[in-house]
Design a protein around this motif. Structure first.
Motif, PDB file in Angstrom:
ATOM      1  N   ASP A  74       0.848  -1.186   0.000  1.00 32.39           N
ATOM      2  CA  ASP A  74       0.000   0.000   0.000  1.00 32.39           C
ATOM      3  C   ASP A  74       0.889   1.243   0.000  1.00 32.39           C
ATOM      4  OD1 ASP A  74      -2.106  -1.732   0.199  1.00 32.39           O
ATOM      5  OD2 ASP A  74      -2.374  -1.454   2.354  1.00 32.39           O
ATOM      6  N   ARG A  75       0.420   2.287  -0.649  1.00 29.66           N
ATOM      7  CA  ARG A  75       1.204   3.513  -0.722  1.00 29.66           C
ATOM      8  C   ARG A  75       0.589   4.576   0.180  1.00 29.66           C
ATOM      9  NH1 ARG A  75       2.927   5.347  -6.632  1.00 29.66           N
ATOM     10  NH2 ARG A  75       4.128   6.747  -5.284  1.00 29.66           N
ATOM     11  N   PRO A  76       1.357   5.084   1.132  1.00 29.59           N
ATOM     12  CA  PRO A  76       0.863   6.181   1.985  1.00 29.59           C
ATOM     13  C   PRO A  76       0.748   7.443   1.143  1.00 29.59           C
ATOM     14  CG  PRO A  76       3.187   5.768   2.394  1.00 29.59           C
ATOM     15  CD  PRO A  76       2.729   4.677   1.466  1.00 29.59           C
ATOM     16  N   PRO A  77       0.190   8.504   1.690  1.00 31.69           N
ATOM     17  CA  PRO A  77      -0.059   9.709   0.887  1.00 31.69           C
ATOM     18  C   PRO A  77       1.158  10.187   0.094  1.00 31.69           C
ATOM     19  CG  PRO A  77      -1.135   9.908   2.996  1.00 31.69           C
ATOM     20  CD  PRO A  77      -0.323   8.649   3.058  1.00 31.69           C
ATOM     21  N   TYR A  78       0.912  10.440  -1.198  1.00 27.81           N
ATOM     22  CA  TYR A  78       1.929  10.964  -2.104  1.00 27.81           C
ATOM     23  C   TYR A  78       1.244  11.965  -3.042  1.00 27.81           C
ATOM     24  CZ  TYR A  78      -0.139   7.399  -5.196  1.00 27.81           C
ATOM     25  OH  TYR A  78      -1.012   6.627  -5.914  1.00 27.81           O
ATOM     26  N   LEU A  79       2.026  12.771  -3.734  1.00 27.85           N
ATOM     27  CA  LEU A  79       1.451  13.806  -4.592  1.00 27.85           C
ATOM     28  C   LEU A  79       1.222  13.289  -6.004  1.00 27.85           C
ATOM     29  CD1 LEU A  79       3.487  16.990  -3.593  1.00 27.85           C
ATOM     30  CD2 LEU A  79       1.198  16.324  -2.836  1.00 27.85           C
ATOM     31  N   THR A  80       0.080  13.678  -6.583  1.00 32.76           N
ATOM     32  CA  THR A  80      -0.223  13.415  -7.979  1.00 32.76           C
ATOM     33  C   THR A  80      -0.699  14.719  -8.605  1.00 32.76           C
ATOM     34  OG1 THR A  80      -2.472  12.725  -7.384  1.00 32.76           O
ATOM     35  CG2 THR A  80      -0.820  10.990  -7.607  1.00 32.76           C
ATOM     36  N   LYS A  81      -0.909  14.703  -9.923  1.00 33.09           N
ATOM     37  CA  LYS A  81      -1.393  15.904 -10.585  1.00 33.09           C
ATOM     38  C   LYS A  81      -2.380  15.523 -11.674  1.00 33.09           C
ATOM     39  CE  LYS A  81       2.502  16.004 -13.828  1.00 33.09           C
ATOM     40  NZ  LYS A  81       3.664  16.767 -14.344  1.00 33.09           N
ATOM     41  N   THR A  82      -3.316  16.408 -11.952  1.00 30.17           N
ATOM     42  CA  THR A  82      -4.316  16.176 -12.988  1.00 30.17           C
ATOM     43  C   THR A  82      -3.844  16.796 -14.298  1.00 30.17           C
ATOM     44  OG1 THR A  82      -5.518  18.213 -12.483  1.00 30.17           O
ATOM     45  CG2 THR A  82      -6.159  16.216 -11.282  1.00 30.17           C
ATOM     46  N   ILE A  83      -4.562  16.457 -15.380  1.00 28.51           N
ATOM     47  CA  ILE A  83      -4.219  16.989 -16.692  1.00 28.51           C
ATOM     48  C   ILE A  83      -4.280  18.510 -16.705  1.00 28.51           C
ATOM     49  CG2 ILE A  83      -4.963  17.102 -19.108  1.00 28.51           C
ATOM     50  CD1 ILE A  83      -3.607  14.500 -18.381  1.00 28.51           C
ATOM     51  N   ASP A  84      -5.222  19.085 -15.965  1.00 24.87           N
ATOM     52  CA  ASP A  84      -5.364  20.544 -15.969  1.00 24.87           C
ATOM     53  C   ASP A  84      -4.503  21.227 -14.907  1.00 24.87           C
ATOM     54  OD1 ASP A  84      -6.753  19.752 -13.759  1.00 24.87           O
ATOM     55  OD2 ASP A  84      -8.673  20.621 -14.351  1.00 24.87           O
ATOM     56  N   GLY A  85      -3.579  20.468 -14.291  1.00 19.80           N
ATOM     57  CA  GLY A  85      -2.577  21.082 -13.437  1.00 19.80           C
ATOM     58  C   GLY A  85      -2.888  21.166 -11.959  1.00 19.80           C
ATOM     59  N   ARG A  86      -3.998  20.574 -11.494  1.00 16.64           N
ATOM     60  CA  ARG A  86      -4.299  20.618 -10.071  1.00 16.64           C
ATOM     61  C   ARG A  86      -3.485  19.557  -9.320  1.00 16.64           C
ATOM     62  NH1 ARG A  86      -9.344  19.060  -9.615  1.00 16.64           N
ATOM     63  NH2 ARG A  86      -9.627  18.737 -11.847  1.00 16.64           N
ATOM     64  N   THR A  87      -3.145  19.866  -8.072  1.00  9.73           N
ATOM     65  CA  THR A  87      -2.334  18.968  -7.248  1.00  9.73           C
ATOM     66  C   THR A  87      -3.234  18.173  -6.308  1.00  9.73           C
ATOM     67  OG1 THR A  87      -0.474  20.520  -7.301  1.00  9.73           O
ATOM     68  CG2 THR A  87      -0.434  18.827  -5.595  1.00  9.73           C
ATOM     69  N   LEU A  88      -2.991  16.862  -6.251  1.00  8.03           N
ATOM     70  CA  LEU A  88      -3.791  15.981  -5.407  1.00  8.03           C
ATOM     71  C   LEU A  88      -2.900  15.260  -4.400  1.00  8.03           C
ATOM     72  CD1 LEU A  88      -5.942  14.221  -8.177  1.00  8.03           C
ATOM     73  CD2 LEU A  88      -6.333  16.452  -7.102  1.00  8.03           C
TER      74      LEU A  88
END
Length: 219
Positions: A74-88
């Motif tokens: 399992d992966r603990p919280p990490y950063l991702t991004k959407t096509i329109d540039g928002r950070t998740l």
């Protein structure tokens, strides 16, 4: 995944989304789906990433299918991004059957774009020049085409040259990278790769076999 598992995780996804609000996307991927292009069997607040029910796999799904099941964690919280540039802020939990085999993935993606912007604004007042940290969030793609485009772009960054300037060795390296990332688990991905690298189907499979042989020698 069994129907009972899908039903449970569909209800769990709905509960989590209601608990944390419209910025929280919850996605369930079926790793045993007959059609991998439609691996998403449940999704709440899909507007966060722009995906919907029946969407294709993510990077994490491909890596899970391509890698050693016993090494999956399992992966603990990490950063991702959407096509329109928002950070998740994202978390990944693997769903296992009674024998311990991974059969699905529960993913939570929380849109922290606004909070990150506020954090950056505050940091501009408090940080010193040595505080900066480089980080490249992972991309969350909306569909199969976007996922392949993103993987192809990653392979180019790995080699450091556009396809038109690649040597045979460069193409073997790029295609080997794509294979390790699970790109060729996607239907018609080999045809897309032939077009992207400007090679024939025969050359593509020759390069792929060379890359696999090199990987086996290094293992």
């Amino acid at each position: 995944m069994t129907e009972s598992q899908i039903d449970f995780y569909r209800r769990l996804a709905k509960a989590l989304a209601l608990q944390f609000g419209p910025r929280c996307e919850v996605v369930v991927h079926d790793l045993e789906a007959e059609d991998l292009d439609h691996a998403v069997v449940a999704i709440e607040n899909g507007h966060v990433s722009g995906r919907s029910l029946g969407a294709g796999p993510s990077h994490v799904v491909l890596e899970a299918l391509q890698g050693d099941p016993e090494l999956l964690q399992d992966r603990p919280p990490y950063l991702t991004k959407t096509i329109d540039g928002r950070t998740l802020k994202s978390s990944t939990v693997f769903i296992h059957d009674d024998e311990g085999k991974p059969v699905g993935i529960l993913a939570i993606n929380y849109d922290i774009t606004l909070m990150a912007a506020l954090e950056q604004e505050l940091a501009s007042f408090t940080q010193t020049p040595d505080d900066g940290r480089d980080r490249e969030p992972e991309a969350i793609t909306r569909n199969i085409a976007d996922l392949l485009d993103d993987l192809f772009a990653e392979s180019v960054r790995q080699v450091g040259k556009p396809p038109a300037l690649m040597t045979k060795e460069d193409r073997v390296r790029a295609i080997g990278y794509l294979d390790r990332r699970g790109a060729f688990l996607i239907s018609k991905s080999s045809e897309r790769a032939c077009e992207f690298f400007g090679v024939s189907k025969y050359s593509f499979y020759t390069y792929l076999n060379e890359a696999k042989a090199e990987a086996d020698e290094e293992a």
